[in-house]
Scaffold this active site. Sequence first.
Site, mmCIF file in Angstrom:
data_model
loop_
_atom_site.group_PDB
_atom_site.id
_atom_site.type_symbol
_atom_site.label_atom_id
_atom_site.label_comp_id
_atom_site.label_asym_id
_atom_site.label_seq_id
_atom_site.Cartn_x
_atom_site.Cartn_y
_atom_site.Cartn_z
ATOM 1 C CB SER A 116 -9.391 0.065 11.052
ATOM 2 O OG SER A 116 -10.473 0.959 11.012
ATOM 3 N NE ARG B 278 -8.568 9.631 4.923
ATOM 4 C CZ ARG B 278 -8.809 8.381 5.278
ATOM 5 N NH1 ARG B 278 -8.357 7.372 4.555
ATOM 6 N NH2 ARG B 278 -9.457 8.122 6.391
ATOM 7 C CG ASP C 157 -2.910 -8.904 -6.261
ATOM 8 O OD1 ASP C 157 -3.439 -8.342 -7.238
ATOM 9 O OD2 ASP C 157 -3.525 -9.138 -5.203
ATOM 10 N N GLY D 60 0.827 -1.213 0.000
ATOM 11 C CA GLY D 60 0.000 0.000 0.000
ATOM 12 C C GLY D 60 0.854 1.253 0.000
ATOM 13 C CG LEU E 14 1.065 0.516 5.570
ATOM 14 C CD1 LEU E 14 1.617 1.922 5.374
ATOM 15 C CD2 LEU E 14 0.645 0.322 7.021
ATOM 16 C CG HIS F 109 -4.640 7.986 9.936
ATOM 17 N ND1 HIS F 109 -5.324 6.912 10.462
ATOM 18 C CD2 HIS F 109 -3.861 7.490 8.952
ATOM 19 C CE1 HIS F 109 -4.967 5.821 9.828
ATOM 20 N NE2 HIS F 109 -4.099 6.132 8.899
ATOM 21 C CD GLU G 155 -15.359 2.298 10.434
ATOM 22 O OE1 GLU G 155 -16.307 1.601 10.072
ATOM 23 O OE2 GLU G 155 -15.502 3.420 10.939
ATOM 24 C CE1 TYR H 138 -11.011 -1.038 5.653
ATOM 25 C CE2 TYR H 138 -12.031 -0.248 7.677
ATOM 26 C CZ TYR H 138 -10.929 -0.363 6.867
ATOM 27 O OH TYR H 138 -9.741 0.191 7.264
HETATM 28 O O1 F7E Z 1 -16.309 8.611 6.764
HETATM 29 C C1 F7E Z 1 -19.625 10.212 7.270
HETATM 30 C C2 F7E Z 1 -19.573 8.696 7.143
HETATM 31 O O2 F7E Z 1 -15.359 7.649 4.675
HETATM 32 C C3 F7E Z 1 -16.324 9.248 8.018
HETATM 33 C C4 F7E Z 1 -11.089 4.818 6.563
HETATM 34 O O3 F7E Z 1 -9.764 5.285 6.467
HETATM 35 O O4 F7E Z 1 -11.253 5.600 8.819
HETATM 36 C C5 F7E Z 1 -11.881 5.672 7.551
HETATM 37 O O5 F7E Z 1 -13.208 5.170 7.605
HETATM 38 C C6 F7E Z 1 -17.745 9.537 8.464
HETATM 39 C C7 F7E Z 1 -18.712 8.354 8.352
HETATM 40 O O6 F7E Z 1 -14.116 7.373 6.890
HETATM 41 C C8 F7E Z 1 -20.101 11.546 3.934
HETATM 42 O O7 F7E Z 1 -20.889 8.145 7.171
HETATM 43 C C9 F7E Z 1 -21.007 11.806 5.888
HETATM 44 O O8 F7E Z 1 -19.504 8.289 9.480
HETATM 45 O O9 F7E Z 1 -14.129 9.539 5.822
HETATM 46 P P1 F7E Z 1 -14.943 8.324 5.948
HETATM 47 P P2 F7E Z 1 -14.505 6.094 7.792
HETATM 48 O O10 F7E Z 1 -15.655 5.355 7.227
HETATM 49 O O11 F7E Z 1 -14.604 6.547 9.196
HETATM 50 C C10 F7E Z 1 -11.155 4.298 9.388
HETATM 51 C C11 F7E Z 1 -10.369 4.394 10.663
HETATM 52 C C12 F7E Z 1 -10.643 3.279 8.435
HETATM 53 O O12 F7E Z 1 -9.998 2.306 8.830
HETATM 54 C C13 F7E Z 1 -11.075 3.363 7.014
HETATM 55 O O13 F7E Z 1 -10.205 2.647 6.151
HETATM 56 O O14 F7E Z 1 -18.280 10.550 7.623
HETATM 57 N N1 F7E Z 1 -19.993 10.895 6.027
HETATM 58 N N2 F7E Z 1 -21.094 12.205 4.628
HETATM 59 C C14 F7E Z 1 -19.420 10.731 4.832
HETATM 60 N N3 F7E Z 1 -18.367 9.955 4.465
HETATM 61 C C15 F7E Z 1 -17.990 9.986 3.165
HETATM 62 N N4 F7E Z 1 -16.940 9.236 2.780
HETATM 63 N N5 F7E Z 1 -18.643 10.769 2.247
HETATM 64 C C16 F7E Z 1 -19.710 11.582 2.580
HETATM 65 O O15 F7E Z 1 -20.289 12.283 1.734
#
Ligand code: F7E
Length: 329
Positions: free
Chosen positions: A123, A182, A56, A8, A78, A177, A125, A147
């Site tokens: 993560s 990003r 891969d 990665g 990563l 982060h 998550e 995920y």
């Molecule tokens: O969403 C909300 C969405 O896609 C953050 C990855 O790096 O961090 C990341 O995962 C929040 C969520 O990141 C939109 O619903 C609202 O609640 O930036 P995100 P993520 O899902 O938290 C963790 C630690 C990882 O491990 C993952 O690989 O924001 N949200 N409106 C939105 N999110 C997105 N993407 N787009 C929107 O329009």
Amino acid sequence: MLKALITGVTGQDGSYLAEFLLEKGYQVFGLRRRTSTPNYENVAGIKEKIHWLSGDLTDLASLIEAVRVADPDEVYNLGAQSYVAASWPQPYATGMMTAMAVTNMLEAVRIVKPTARFYQASSSEMFGKVAEIPQSEKTPFYPRSPYGVAKVYGHWITVNYRESFNMHACSGILFNHESPRRGLEFVTRKVTDGVARIKLGLQKQLSMGNLEALRDWGYAGDYVQAMWLMLQQETPDDYVIATGEMHSVRELLTTAFSYVGLSYEDHVYIDSELVRPAEVELLVGDSSKAREKLGWQPKVGFEELIHRMVDADLRRVEAEMRSQIVMVN
Ligand code: F7E
């Protein structure tokens, strides 16, 4: 000279980690998979300094060969399918790249170079529907997406290889982060890119999902240092890496839009398609173990991070506009 193998490496974290290790005098090997349109944007400044290996994560033979050629002291895993929203429409592919691939990488290390130190990108998550606030290494997991489920597998298989084969394998439980590197699909970058385009008159509206979600957002450049610190310890262990501060998506919008003198209410609309089937409402980490044992702490705060990202996107979009004008003329 110490040698590190990074999967990665062309992603956000991989590129910051590669820069950090090169500065420390490491020889850096980067695994790249074949794609018809390779993207080296994040590693543009160091591309010639990386020893590229083709492979891969879903192909064990290629990983065995990569570890044999690199003969690494440290391996940083990563690579993954890292976009949570994409994991519902592609649950199986996410499982292969985010879960099973960890076993592949661990197997390659165990077979070829079992003394190499191994870092797994776990993560926040994994905490999903959180059992407590804030979340620490002791908080039980309750993932809320394919995920998150895949990352739980990756975490436990790393712990298992440590306990089964006595490998120096660590799992870093990193909270969100961000940085100007990003991907544009993640919420911080989507917002800062949107703000830049709206400010420069290229766009009027920005579609968003759940504005009430709360996240613990740190700076990726700070977080890759924690990965390295974990592998410098005598005893392998797992660590939460987080700022301990929580902000909503709505606050993110306010911070980014007001920085350029705009109001998000004039530009943002909610698109129900962007609301996830199962949401992680709240994440905030307790990184006291990393702070005490690794001496790690985040340096860049939330506001500064978002301001830096808006500045970088303004510069980039302006440069794109200038080059288009030059092309038209
Ligand atoms: O969403 C909300 C969405 O896609 C953050 C990855 O790096 O961090 C990341 O995962 C929040 C969520 O990141 C939109 O619903 C609202 O609640 O930036 P995100 P993520 O899902 O938290 C963790 C630690 C990882 O491990 C993952 O690989 O924001 N949200 N409106 C939105 N999110 C997105 N993407 N787009 C929107 O329009």
